[in-house]
Motif scaffolding. Structure first.
Motif, PDB file in Angstrom:
ATOM      1  N   LYS A  80       0.861  -1.121   0.029  1.00 33.23           N
ATOM      2  CA  LYS A  80       0.009  -0.289   0.152  1.00 33.23           C
ATOM      3  C   LYS A  80       1.074   1.285  -0.025  1.00 33.23           C
ATOM      4  N   LYS A  81       0.627   2.204  -0.847  1.00 40.32           N
ATOM      5  CA  LYS A  81       1.295   3.472  -0.769  1.00 40.32           C
ATOM      6  C   LYS A  81       1.150   4.093   0.406  1.00 40.32           C
ATOM      7  N   ARG A  82       2.534   4.657   0.806  1.00 41.75           N
ATOM      8  CA  ARG A  82       2.574   5.270   2.093  1.00 41.75           C
ATOM      9  C   ARG A  82       2.695   6.857   2.122  1.00 41.75           C
ATOM     10  N   THR A  83       2.506   7.572   3.063  1.00 43.44           N
ATOM     11  CA  THR A  83       2.531   9.045   3.097  1.00 43.44           C
ATOM     12  C   THR A  83       3.587   9.077   4.033  1.00 43.44           C
ATOM     13  N   TYR A  84       4.329  10.114   3.782  1.00 37.98           N
ATOM     14  CA  TYR A  84       5.648  10.727   4.470  1.00 37.98           C
ATOM     15  C   TYR A  84       5.553  12.007   4.747  1.00 37.98           C
ATOM     16  N   ALA A  85       6.306  12.366   5.844  1.00 42.11           N
ATOM     17  CA  ALA A  85       6.258  13.674   6.446  1.00 42.11           C
ATOM     18  C   ALA A  85       7.051  14.576   5.389  1.00 42.11           C
ATOM     19  N   PRO A  86       6.928  15.894   5.362  1.00 38.58           N
ATOM     20  CA  PRO A  86       7.541  16.633   4.083  1.00 38.58           C
ATOM     21  C   PRO A  86       9.080  16.587   4.033  1.00 38.58           C
ATOM     22  N   ASN A  87       9.685  16.257   5.273  1.00 37.84           N
ATOM     23  CA  ASN A  87      11.227  16.267   5.038  1.00 37.84           C
ATOM     24  C   ASN A  87      11.543  15.094   4.458  1.00 37.84           C
ATOM     25  N   ARG A  88      11.004  13.978   4.996  1.00 40.21           N
ATOM     26  CA  ARG A  88      11.434  12.753   4.362  1.00 40.21           C
ATOM     27  C   ARG A  88      11.165  12.627   2.874  1.00 40.21           C
ATOM     28  N   LEU A  89       9.942  12.948   2.664  1.00 40.36           N
ATOM     29  CA  LEU A  89       9.501  12.932   1.019  1.00 40.36           C
ATOM     30  C   LEU A  89      10.565  14.000   0.497  1.00 40.36           C
ATOM     31  N   GLU A  90      11.133  14.906   0.940  1.00 36.20           N
ATOM     32  CA  GLU A  90      12.079  15.859  -0.018  1.00 36.20           C
ATOM     33  C   GLU A  90      13.347  14.874   0.078  1.00 36.20           C
ATOM     34  N   ALA A  91      13.703  14.135   0.945  1.00 34.06           N
ATOM     35  CA  ALA A  91      14.693  13.338   0.796  1.00 34.06           C
ATOM     36  C   ALA A  91      14.661  12.225  -0.167  1.00 34.06           C
ATOM     37  N   ILE A  92      13.450  11.842  -0.237  1.00 35.88           N
ATOM     38  CA  ILE A  92      13.030  10.604  -1.199  1.00 35.88           C
ATOM     39  C   ILE A  92      13.439  11.104  -2.522  1.00 35.88           C
ATOM     40  N   LYS A  93      12.899  12.378  -2.720  1.00 33.19           N
ATOM     41  CA  LYS A  93      12.718  12.929  -4.192  1.00 33.19           C
ATOM     42  C   LYS A  93      14.165  13.253  -4.584  1.00 33.19           C
ATOM     43  N   GLN A  94      15.001  13.795  -3.610  1.00 35.06           N
ATOM     44  CA  GLN A  94      16.549  13.934  -4.142  1.00 35.06           C
ATOM     45  C   GLN A  94      17.235  12.889  -4.356  1.00 35.06           C
ATOM     46  N   GLU A  95      16.980  11.812  -3.337  1.00 37.97           N
ATOM     47  CA  GLU A  95      17.603  10.465  -3.871  1.00 37.97           C
ATOM     48  C   GLU A  95      17.598   9.861  -5.004  1.00 37.97           C
ATOM     49  N   VAL A  96      15.942   9.790  -5.348  1.00 42.12           N
ATOM     50  CA  VAL A  96      15.409   9.255  -6.621  1.00 42.12           C
ATOM     51  C   VAL A  96      15.935  10.154  -7.760  1.00 42.12           C
ATOM     52  N   GLU A  97      15.974  11.513  -7.805  1.00 41.91           N
ATOM     53  CA  GLU A  97      16.419  12.323  -8.825  1.00 41.91           C
ATOM     54  C   GLU A  97      18.084  12.126  -9.201  1.00 41.91           C
ATOM     55  N   LYS A  98      18.721  11.798  -8.130  1.00 39.25           N
ATOM     56  CA  LYS A  98      20.156  11.641  -8.196  1.00 39.25           C
ATOM     57  C   LYS A  98      20.325  10.285  -9.081  1.00 39.25           C
ATOM     58  N   LEU A  99      19.374   9.195  -8.546  1.00 35.44           N
ATOM     59  CA  LEU A  99      19.648   7.943  -9.070  1.00 35.44           C
ATOM     60  C   LEU A  99      19.130   7.930 -10.723  1.00 35.44           C
ATOM     61  N   LEU A 100      18.153   8.540 -10.935  1.00 34.07           N
ATOM     62  CA  LEU A 100      17.603   8.888 -12.248  1.00 34.07           C
ATOM     63  C   LEU A 100      18.859   9.325 -13.154  1.00 34.07           C
ATOM     64  N   GLU A 101      19.231  10.544 -12.570  1.00 33.78           N
ATOM     65  CA  GLU A 101      20.250  11.393 -13.196  1.00 33.78           C
ATOM     66  C   GLU A 101      21.467  10.571 -13.726  1.00 33.78           C
ATOM     67  N   TYR A 102      22.095   9.545 -12.683  1.00 32.22           N
ATOM     68  CA  TYR A 102      23.129   8.759 -13.000  1.00 32.22           C
ATOM     69  C   TYR A 102      22.578   7.340 -13.915  1.00 32.22           C
ATOM     70  N   VAL A 103      21.806   7.162 -14.019  1.00 33.17           N
ATOM     71  CA  VAL A 103      20.798   6.134 -14.960  1.00 33.17           C
ATOM     72  C   VAL A 103      21.155   4.798 -14.294  1.00 33.17           C
ATOM     73  N   PHE A 104      20.865   4.976 -12.828  1.00 31.45           N
ATOM     74  CA  PHE A 104      20.941   3.778 -11.868  1.00 31.45           C
ATOM     75  C   PHE A 104      19.757   3.068 -11.808  1.00 31.45           C
ATOM     76  N   ILE A 105      18.660   3.864 -11.993  1.00 33.62           N
ATOM     77  CA  ILE A 105      17.363   3.319 -11.942  1.00 33.62           C
ATOM     78  C   ILE A 105      16.573   4.070 -13.130  1.00 33.62           C
ATOM     79  N   GLU A 106      15.555   3.334 -13.386  1.00 31.13           N
ATOM     80  CA  GLU A 106      14.542   4.003 -14.583  1.00 31.13           C
ATOM     81  C   GLU A 106      13.078   3.784 -14.185  1.00 31.13           C
ATOM     82  N   GLU A 107      12.249   4.581 -14.470  1.00 31.14           N
ATOM     83  CA  GLU A 107      10.781   4.570 -14.101  1.00 31.14           C
ATOM     84  C   GLU A 107      10.006   3.214 -14.738  1.00 31.14           C
ATOM     85  N   VAL A 108       9.539   2.655 -13.802  1.00 28.16           N
ATOM     86  CA  VAL A 108       8.719   1.364 -14.483  1.00 28.16           C
ATOM     87  C   VAL A 108       7.219   1.774 -14.421  1.00 28.16           C
TER      88      VAL A 108
END
Length: 143
Positions: A80-108
């Motif tokens: 089930k989709k979780r909700t996150y506090a704003p500071n945690r959500l921002e950390a998630i977004k930064q990490e995902v953007e970094k991994l996407l930028e370096y082509v370590f992950i891709e959207e599925v």
């Protein structure tokens, strides 16, 4: 017994004189001549170490691709989709953007398996993003 920090400092090998955080560790039981040779070798070849994802862009997927050995008789699980506090959500977004930028992950789109991130606070106050693979681990045969 000495504390872990003392042991780390004693057997850590600095690889870059300009960046004291770039260290590696060697075995404590090695004899002195071998430790010296190994230290020299590692320092000469310090350029092959990767310290962050940015140091490894464009790795050929044929060389290293993670594949799951999932039991085909098991039903796929979407957490089930979780909700996150704003500071945690921002950390998630930064990490995902970094991994996407370096082509370590891709959207599925339309994934069979979906696992939520779990945010863990590090000692320095920053967040580490981990993934909860509990259900997926349950259906993967152990080696």
């Amino acid at each position: 017994m000495k504390n872990f920090k003392e042991i780390q400092q004693r057997f850590s090998i600095p690889l870059d004189s300009l960046d004291p955080e770039k260290v590696t560790y060697i075995g404590a039981s090695l004899d002195k001549p071998l430790k010296g040779q190994l230290t020299t070798f590692l320092q000469k070849n310090s350029d092959v170490f990767s310290w962050m994802a940015a140091d490894m862009p464009g790795i050929d997927p044929n060389l290293i691709t993670h594949k799951l050995n999932v039991n085909p008789t098991q039903k796929a699980v979407k957490q089930k989709k979780r909700t996150y506090a704003p500071n945690r959500l921002e950390a998630i977004k930064q990490e995902v953007e970094k991994l996407l930028e370096y082509v370590f992950i891709e959207e599925v789109k339309f994934p069979e398996w979906l696992a939520n991130p779990v945010m863990v606070k590090k000692a320095n106050g920053k967040w580490r993003m981990c993934i909860n693979f509990t259900e997926l681990n349950d259906v993967c045969p152990k080696d």
